[in-house]
Design a protein around this motif. Sequence first.
Motif, PDB file in Angstrom:
ATOM      1  N   GLY A   1      41.301  28.404 117.466  1.00  8.85           N
ATOM      2  CA  GLY A   1      40.409  28.311 118.617  1.00  8.85           C
ATOM      3  C   GLY A   1      38.993  27.887 118.277  1.00  8.85           C
ATOM      4  O   GLY A   1      38.052  28.283 118.955  1.00  8.85           O
ATOM      5  N   SER A   2      38.845  27.083 117.245  1.00  3.88           N
ATOM      6  CA  SER A   2      37.517  26.534 116.968  1.00  3.88           C
ATOM      7  C   SER A   2      37.630  25.025 116.820  1.00  3.88           C
ATOM      8  O   SER A   2      38.502  24.530 116.108  1.00  3.88           O
ATOM      9  CB  SER A   2      36.924  27.122 115.690  1.00  3.88           C
ATOM     10  OG  SER A   2      35.676  26.486 115.415  1.00  3.88           O
ATOM     11  N   SER A   3      36.749  24.312 117.484  1.00  2.00           N
ATOM     12  CA  SER A   3      36.718  22.860 117.343  1.00  2.00           C
ATOM     13  C   SER A   3      35.848  22.446 116.162  1.00  2.00           C
ATOM     14  O   SER A   3      35.676  21.262 115.896  1.00  2.00           O
ATOM     15  CB  SER A   3      36.209  22.212 118.634  1.00  2.00           C
ATOM     16  OG  SER A   3      37.114  22.497 119.676  1.00  2.00           O
TER      17      SER A   3
ATOM     18  N   ASN B   1      44.326  24.729 117.637  1.00  2.00           N
ATOM     19  CA  ASN B   1      43.211  24.484 118.550  1.00  2.00           C
ATOM     20  C   ASN B   1      43.657  23.453 119.578  1.00  2.00           C
ATOM     21  O   ASN B   1      44.448  22.567 119.277  1.00  2.00           O
ATOM     22  CB  ASN B   1      41.990  23.955 117.763  1.00  2.00           C
ATOM     23  CG  ASN B   1      40.722  23.995 118.582  1.00  2.00           C
ATOM     24  OD1 ASN B   1      40.386  25.040 119.152  1.00  2.00           O
ATOM     25  ND2 ASN B   1      40.017  22.890 118.672  1.00  2.00           N
ATOM     26  N   LEU B   2      43.135  23.570 120.791  1.00  2.00           N
ATOM     27  CA  LEU B   2      43.547  22.630 121.847  1.00  2.00           C
ATOM     28  C   LEU B   2      43.130  21.199 121.514  1.00  2.00           C
ATOM     29  O   LEU B   2      43.855  20.254 121.815  1.00  2.00           O
ATOM     30  CB  LEU B   2      42.942  23.043 123.185  1.00  2.00           C
ATOM     31  CG  LEU B   2      43.615  24.234 123.890  1.00  2.00           C
ATOM     32  CD1 LEU B   2      42.822  24.636 125.132  1.00  2.00           C
ATOM     33  CD2 LEU B   2      45.058  23.907 124.265  1.00  2.00           C
ATOM     34  N   GLU B   3      41.962  21.071 120.888  1.00  2.00           N
ATOM     35  CA  GLU B   3      41.431  19.730 120.628  1.00  2.00           C
ATOM     36  C   GLU B   3      41.460  19.402 119.139  1.00  2.00           C
ATOM     37  O   GLU B   3      41.461  20.300 118.311  1.00  2.00           O
ATOM     38  CB  GLU B   3      39.957  19.663 121.072  1.00  2.00           C
ATOM     39  CG  GLU B   3      39.755  19.893 122.532  1.00  2.00           C
ATOM     40  CD  GLU B   3      38.297  20.195 122.847  1.00  2.00           C
ATOM     41  OE1 GLU B   3      37.496  20.374 121.891  1.00  2.00           O
ATOM     42  OE2 GLU B   3      37.969  20.244 124.036  1.00  2.00           O
TER      43      GLU B   3
ATOM     44  N   VAL C   1      48.373  20.952 111.768  1.00  2.00           N
ATOM     45  CA  VAL C   1      47.510  20.993 112.950  1.00  2.00           C
ATOM     46  C   VAL C   1      48.389  21.227 114.172  1.00  2.00           C
ATOM     47  O   VAL C   1      49.342  20.479 114.415  1.00  2.00           O
ATOM     48  CB  VAL C   1      46.721  19.674 113.125  1.00  2.00           C
ATOM     49  CG1 VAL C   1      45.853  19.735 114.390  1.00  2.00           C
ATOM     50  CG2 VAL C   1      45.856  19.392 111.904  1.00  2.00           C
ATOM     51  N   ILE C   2      48.097  22.296 114.902  1.00  2.00           N
ATOM     52  CA  ILE C   2      48.850  22.576 116.131  1.00  2.00           C
ATOM     53  C   ILE C   2      47.866  22.499 117.297  1.00  2.00           C
ATOM     54  O   ILE C   2      46.995  23.365 117.448  1.00  2.00           O
ATOM     55  CB  ILE C   2      49.516  23.978 116.090  1.00  2.00           C
ATOM     56  CG1 ILE C   2      50.397  24.114 114.837  1.00  2.00           C
ATOM     57  CG2 ILE C   2      50.327  24.214 117.354  1.00  2.00           C
ATOM     58  CD1 ILE C   2      51.085  25.477 114.699  1.00  2.00           C
TER      59      ILE C   2
END
Length: 251
Positions: free
Chosen positions: A194-196, A220-222, A233-234
């Motif tokens: 959860g960190s960009s 992380n979403l992005e 990387v997910i």
Amino acid sequence: MSLEDQIERAADLLRHARYVVALTGAGVSTPSGIPDFRSPRSGLWEKDNPMVVASITSFRTDPQVFYNWLRPLAELILYAQPNPAHLALAHLEQQGLIRAIITQNIDGLHQRAGSRRVLEVHGHMRQATCIRCYKQVPANSLVARFLATGEAPTCGCGGAFKPDAILFGEQLPIRVLNQAIAEARRCDLLLVAGSSLHVVPAAELPFLAADHGAKAIIVNLEPTDFDLRADLVINDDVAEVLPRIVDLLPG
Ligand code: ZN
């Protein structure tokens, strides 16, 4: 790779690691309803620029401006509950699979989920310090009155109380920061959740870990600037992915 394969690969990396450290950011707390106040998309930037109102310079000039901005965020933090991502990380620590959590978050939700070794590099909201005489008080002695009146909490000396969260332009807590750097050097697997990785020091720690031979997983979403060096990387929701990784691990 399908999400299922990625989750299996993450569990595999965790299973074979000797010393795992987690690095978490705002994305771990957004499922708990806390906006990423450093992100322009949080809604907290629409009226004011946090780089200005949540800066130490502005605080010293007029703490009330800061407290006006903080009030809705403070309410969200006060009533937020840990989500499955926090609980999964706490579980991994209890199982001895994670040794420390380095977090950019100031909301204390990792501790409330049961995590014990949490390095809060941006400080926290549990305590406030007078900017004039440095008297420290527990934040809960100030919160009720502040939320009721909106008035900036003031010390007996006349100075304003500032939460022990780090404002823009303010020094990071050096002792905590040094511990975070030591953990990044020591780990053989860094789990970024959860960190960009836009803000230092979080942005630099994965590179430091990798330079010392650690593997890295990013959930992380992005995309992040570290993706090319990560082993996995997910790009998905931490509150969904982390519990599914835990389910594949022993205990
Ligand atoms: Zn004072």
